[in-house]
Structures are given as C-alpha cells and as structure tokens.
Design a protein around this motif. Structure first.
Motif, mmCIF file in Angstrom:
data_model
loop_
_atom_site.group_PDB
_atom_site.id
_atom_site.type_symbol
_atom_site.label_atom_id
_atom_site.label_comp_id
_atom_site.label_asym_id
_atom_site.label_seq_id
_atom_site.Cartn_x
_atom_site.Cartn_y
_atom_site.Cartn_z
ATOM 1 N N ALA A 19 0.817 -1.210 0.000
ATOM 2 C CA ALA A 19 0.000 0.000 0.000
ATOM 3 C C ALA A 19 0.852 1.261 0.000
ATOM 4 O O ALA A 19 0.547 2.228 -0.711
ATOM 5 N N ARG A 45 7.036 6.192 -17.917
ATOM 6 C CA ARG A 45 5.624 5.950 -18.206
ATOM 7 C C ARG A 45 4.744 7.084 -17.749
ATOM 8 O O ARG A 45 3.560 7.142 -18.115
ATOM 9 N N CYS A 93 2.127 1.731 -3.419
ATOM 10 C CA CYS A 93 1.068 2.144 -4.325
ATOM 11 C C CYS A 93 0.646 3.585 -4.079
ATOM 12 O O CYS A 93 0.368 4.333 -5.023
ATOM 13 N N ALA A 94 0.625 3.964 -2.816
ATOM 14 C CA ALA A 94 0.252 5.351 -2.516
ATOM 15 C C ALA A 94 1.244 6.308 -3.150
ATOM 16 O O ALA A 94 0.860 7.304 -3.785
ATOM 17 N N PHE A 111 0.562 7.675 -11.548
ATOM 18 C CA PHE A 111 -0.008 6.460 -12.132
ATOM 19 C C PHE A 111 -1.497 6.405 -11.820
ATOM 20 O O PHE A 111 -1.959 6.928 -10.809
ATOM 21 N N ARG A 161 -5.101 -5.112 -6.894
ATOM 22 C CA ARG A 161 -4.276 -6.287 -6.599
ATOM 23 C C ARG A 161 -5.132 -7.513 -6.289
ATOM 24 O O ARG A 161 -4.785 -8.628 -6.619
ATOM 25 N N PHE A 176 3.747 -5.554 -17.625
ATOM 26 C CA PHE A 176 3.958 -4.158 -17.260
ATOM 27 C C PHE A 176 5.338 -3.972 -16.637
ATOM 28 O O PHE A 176 6.123 -3.112 -17.053
ATOM 29 N N ASP A 227 -1.161 -0.511 -9.170
ATOM 30 C CA ASP A 227 -0.864 -1.828 -8.586
ATOM 31 C C ASP A 227 0.236 -2.533 -9.360
ATOM 32 O O ASP A 227 1.109 -3.171 -8.782
ATOM 33 N N TYR A 228 0.172 -2.414 -10.674
ATOM 34 C CA TYR A 228 1.187 -3.072 -11.489
ATOM 35 C C TYR A 228 2.573 -2.540 -11.138
ATOM 36 O O TYR A 228 3.528 -3.303 -10.964
ATOM 37 N N ALA A 229 2.670 -1.245 -11.040
ATOM 38 C CA ALA A 229 3.972 -0.642 -10.740
ATOM 39 C C ALA A 229 4.451 -1.043 -9.350
ATOM 40 O O ALA A 229 5.628 -1.389 -9.156
ATOM 41 N N GLY A 230 3.549 -1.022 -8.394
ATOM 42 C CA GLY A 230 3.926 -1.433 -7.042
ATOM 43 C C GLY A 230 4.393 -2.873 -7.009
ATOM 44 O O GLY A 230 5.425 -3.203 -6.413
ATOM 45 N N ALA A 231 3.635 -3.725 -7.680
ATOM 46 C CA ALA A 231 4.010 -5.135 -7.718
ATOM 47 C C ALA A 231 5.359 -5.315 -8.397
ATOM 48 O O ALA A 231 6.166 -6.166 -7.985
ATOM 49 N N GLY A 255 -5.320 4.005 -12.124
ATOM 50 C CA GLY A 255 -5.983 2.715 -12.343
ATOM 51 C C GLY A 255 -5.113 1.533 -11.985
ATOM 52 O O GLY A 255 -4.380 1.576 -10.999
ATOM 53 N N HIS A 256 -5.203 0.519 -12.787
ATOM 54 C CA HIS A 256 -4.449 -0.689 -12.510
ATOM 55 C C HIS A 256 -2.948 -0.458 -12.527
ATOM 56 O O HIS A 256 -2.196 -1.199 -11.895
ATOM 57 N N ASP A 257 -2.522 0.524 -13.258
ATOM 58 C CA ASP A 257 -1.085 0.765 -13.359
ATOM 59 C C ASP A 257 -0.448 0.991 -11.996
ATOM 60 O O ASP A 257 0.719 0.644 -11.783
#
Lengths: 249, 249
Positions: free
Chosen positions: A130, A235, A133-134, A141, B202, B223, A147-151, A143-145
DNA sequence: GACGATTGTCGTACAGTGTGCGAGTGACCT
DNA sequence: AGGTCACTCGCACACTGTACGACAATCGTC
C-alpha cells in the motif's frame, strides 16, 4: 466430496483471549523468529520451539493452527520490520521501501524460503504494497497501473534478494565461511566462465577477491532498482522530476 | 575444528558410470519432477520416489548424495525447459527468456520453493544467465553492467512469478478451486482494501469476477517487464532501437 | 576360465518430525 | 458451589531422511 475451504491465519477471525497468562501468540512468533535466525529453517521444530518457551510442543497448537500458520506470521513480521519512509518524492519512497525490504530479508534468510511456499497475505505485506502504491499514485499512475507498478518494484526487490539470502543462509547453516565457499566454487566457476564468457562478473568475487562481494551485490541490486524506477518514470505523463542520479557510474 | 567444505551437485566431479542398467540419475530426476508436479513439494519423499521407480528408497542414495541434491537437479531441469530464442533484437531475446522462465515456473510451482532454499548454480541456470548477458552485451552494455542487467531481468522475472506460483500451488495442494479461494478471501480482501484503498486492483479478481485473473496477472507481469527493459534501454549510449510498443495500453 | 575389485541395490534401524486426541488444570462467571 | 470455558500437555501414530552393512552383479586383469 465436500469442497475444501481456503484457510490462512489471515482468513479466520481470532479467538477471544483471556488476560495475559502463559503463552501468547506474539511471544511464540517472536521465539520462532529468534530460532529461525539463529539456526535456520530446517532447525525449526515444534518441539524445539516449545522447549525454548518452556512449554510442551503441543501447547503451541492452541495459539496456532499448524506450523504453516506460524511461518505465515513470522514472514509477515519481517514485512513489518521494513521502515516506512516519509517523503513527498515518490522515487525516494519507493527506493527506500525496496532497500528496507532488502535489508529485512538479508537479516532473515529463511524469509525467502517461506515466501516460496506460502502466500503472503498478512497486514504488513499489504502495508508495504500500500505504501508503494500510494507513492506511485501520487506520482501520477492511474488505475491498474498503480498496482502493477507497485508489484513490479516489490517483485524485483524480492527476486533480487531471495537467491542471495538463500546462498548466504546455505553457507551459514553448514558452517562455511564465504572465503571457503569461494575457494570450493573456484574450479566450477572457472569452467562455467570458460563456457559462458558473458558472465564474467557474476562470480568474479570468487576469483578476484579484491572486490568486496557485499558491495558488489549492493551495486547490482541498485542497478536493477534504478533501471526499474527509470522505466516506471518514463511511463508518467510528464516526467520532469529528477533524473537517474545514483551511485552507479 | 576442521572447516566444512561447500558442496553441491555441481561442485563435485561425477562418478564413473557403468553401462546403462537399473536406475540412472536422469531417470530419477525425471521421476522426481513428475512426482513434484503431480503431488507438490511436501508429498515428495525418498520412499515414495523409490516406489514410483520400483526400487528401494535407499537405492537412490547411490546416484544422489541426498535429497537436496535431487532438488538442485530438478530445479536446474526447469531452467533447462526455457526455450532459448534466436534473434538479433536484444529486447526480443530478453523478453522471450523472461516469459519462457515464467511459463516454466508456473508449470512447476515447487520451483520457487527450491530456489528459496538452495542456490541455483546448475548449468541450465547459468545458461539462462548467459543468454541474457550475451544479448545485453550485443545491445551495448559493457563490463559489470552486462551482468547487472542480466541479473535484474532474471530477478524481476523470478520475483514476480514466485508468489503467484506459490499461491496457485497452495490452492492445488489443498484441493481448492480458485473460485472457492476467492470466495473465502473476499471478506479479508474487502477489509484490506478498506484499510488501503491504494491497492484496489491487486485483489480485484476476488471481488470482480469479470476479469480473468490469469490475464490480469499476465498484464501485471508484462507491465513490470516492459518497465525494466525500458529502464535498461535508457542506459544504453544511443537508444535508437525500437520504442516500448507492447500489449499494455 | 578364475578372481578380486568395483558398481549398484536394499533391509534394517535410528533419531526425529507434525499433529490428533483426550485427559487434566486452573481461572472466571453466575 | 458448580459449571464453563481457556489453556496445557503426555501419549501415540504415521512418516521422514539417511547411515550402515550385507548382498548381488558385473567389470578388468591375469
């Protein structure tokens, strides 16, 4: 056939607890981590853990459903040891979390073992996610991006540190110094490098002992992390913030 | 105290082998992988493996020093299953190797478990590394950066795929369908998302079932991979080759 | 062919594992 | 005072990795 349900420490409500007396779950988890740190993964047994706590082995099963739950809890504790930075600069936040996680993993090499067998769904793991992502969300970033970036950052950090921790841990558990291991590895390495000249540096620590292997790995980790952050930054809509100005040449 | 030596399947010369008869190491490794694939990590025992091969449990110890060696061999076999692409374009090579490794890991979820406990020093692992490094070297990286970049891609790939494989494997070994797991997870997820609104996607698969979770994860993997490759490309002297033109929006 | 050495197999045994079960103990509430 | 819970623990079961030493089969050498 009755379909099984998915269970994890995190998916059942906790039992009501009476006033502090005897064992507690926190205490057990703490002892587990101590034992794992001191003696490694395969030295952890319920009996030994019970003995360490001055209790019978099966007493633990009141506080914890099984050994796997115990490991889930211990793993999340490691996630919890990551110091969360407080900064406006997203790169700084992400970078610090990544380094913090790396340090935590290296301090508890059994972590990667558990991560390989059990899913990480604990609150501290979620919190790490989190926080990343924050910061990424603030960076722009959407939307889904997010979470994708965090992951992606989390994945890189774990993937880069895991084998390293596994290796040092394997050495330690067999009581072998790194110098000795390098000496033992030398012939195999020499042969491997002869077969694949491309990977001369990956094991150079084993032959060329003038390079500090720890510093070498930190450089390697930083290189990948910076690359990942640069790729993410590219990005962003307008990436006018801060060039990649780090310790790598 | 006599100092221990570092041993691994890969650091001892192989024994002389007589003409093919009875068990062979290859055969044992193959059976190991079959058993691991079918029943998962904790179902693998030397006795069961022996039975599967129509041999006594302790017979295996002639061909393999111990269970860990067997796992090392099995792990390297997975590395060997990665199809090595043949292309001039470095991004294509690197990207294909990463995806190939991901597919191999997902097909053998126990892989990440082994990787977490044992160092990966086998020839196939080295070969994966070497292929990456060769492509990156052709791309223009020099010196240590070649290895750093190769390690970065490998690290990301493994780190991104490991938890995923661990999760699906945990489900399978308990005989739980993904739908059931999502249902069981739903309340916990809901609570987690309430606490951390940043990570809504996620676990969205658990609530919003219109998104195919597999496709979702592939997007996520892609990604991060593209970000990593972009970050690496930006480090090249003249990065005039090919923009990031992939399946992500 | 004979015969010792080497390669390979396996039964037994040992110390140790996770954990189900049921009996026991003490503290709390009514 | 009696009952109900939160706990603890000894025993037992099925199972683990693997050391050891007894065997069988095949080889190289004479």
């Amino acid at each position: 056939m009755p379909e099984q349900r998915f269970t994890s420490v995190w998916t059942r409500e906790s039992k009501p607890r009476r006033a502090q007396q005897g064992l507690s779950r926190e205490q057990i988890v703490r002892a587990t981590i101590e034992l794992l740190d001191a003696e490694g993964m395969e030295a952890l047994s319920m009996r030994k853990l019970g003995a360490k706590l001055g209790a019978g082995a099966t007493s633990l099963y009141w506080h914890v459903a099984n050994k796997n739950e115990l490991l889930e809890l211990a793993m999340d504790e490691v996630f919890g040891a990551v110091r969360i930075p407080d900064s406006e600069n997203w790169r700084e936040v992400v970078s610090n979390v990544a380094w913090g996680l790396r340090v935590a993993i290296m301090a508890h090499p059994w972590f990667t073992f558990v991560l390989g067998s059990l899913p990480a769904l604990g609150p501290n793991a979620l919190n790490c996610s989190a926080v990343l992502c924050a910061a990424l969300s603030r960076a722009g970033f959407q939307g889904h991006d997010v979470d994708y970036a965090g992951a992606a950052v989390l994945s890189y950090t774990i993937g880069a540190t895991a084998p390293e921790a596994a290796y040092t841990s394997a050495l330690k558990s067999r009581g072998i110094t790194m110098e000795q291991a390098n000496r033992d590895l030398a012939p195999a390495v020499e042969q491997a490098v002869r077969a694949h000249p491309e990977i001369h540096a990956r094991f150079q620590q084993a032959v060329d002992s003038t390079i500090d292997p720890i510093a070498h790995r930190q450089l390697s980790f930083d290189f990948g992390l910076v690359a990942m952050l640069d790729g993410l930054a590219a990005r962003l809509p307008r990436s006018a913030d801060m060039p990649a100005n780090h310790l790598t040449n």
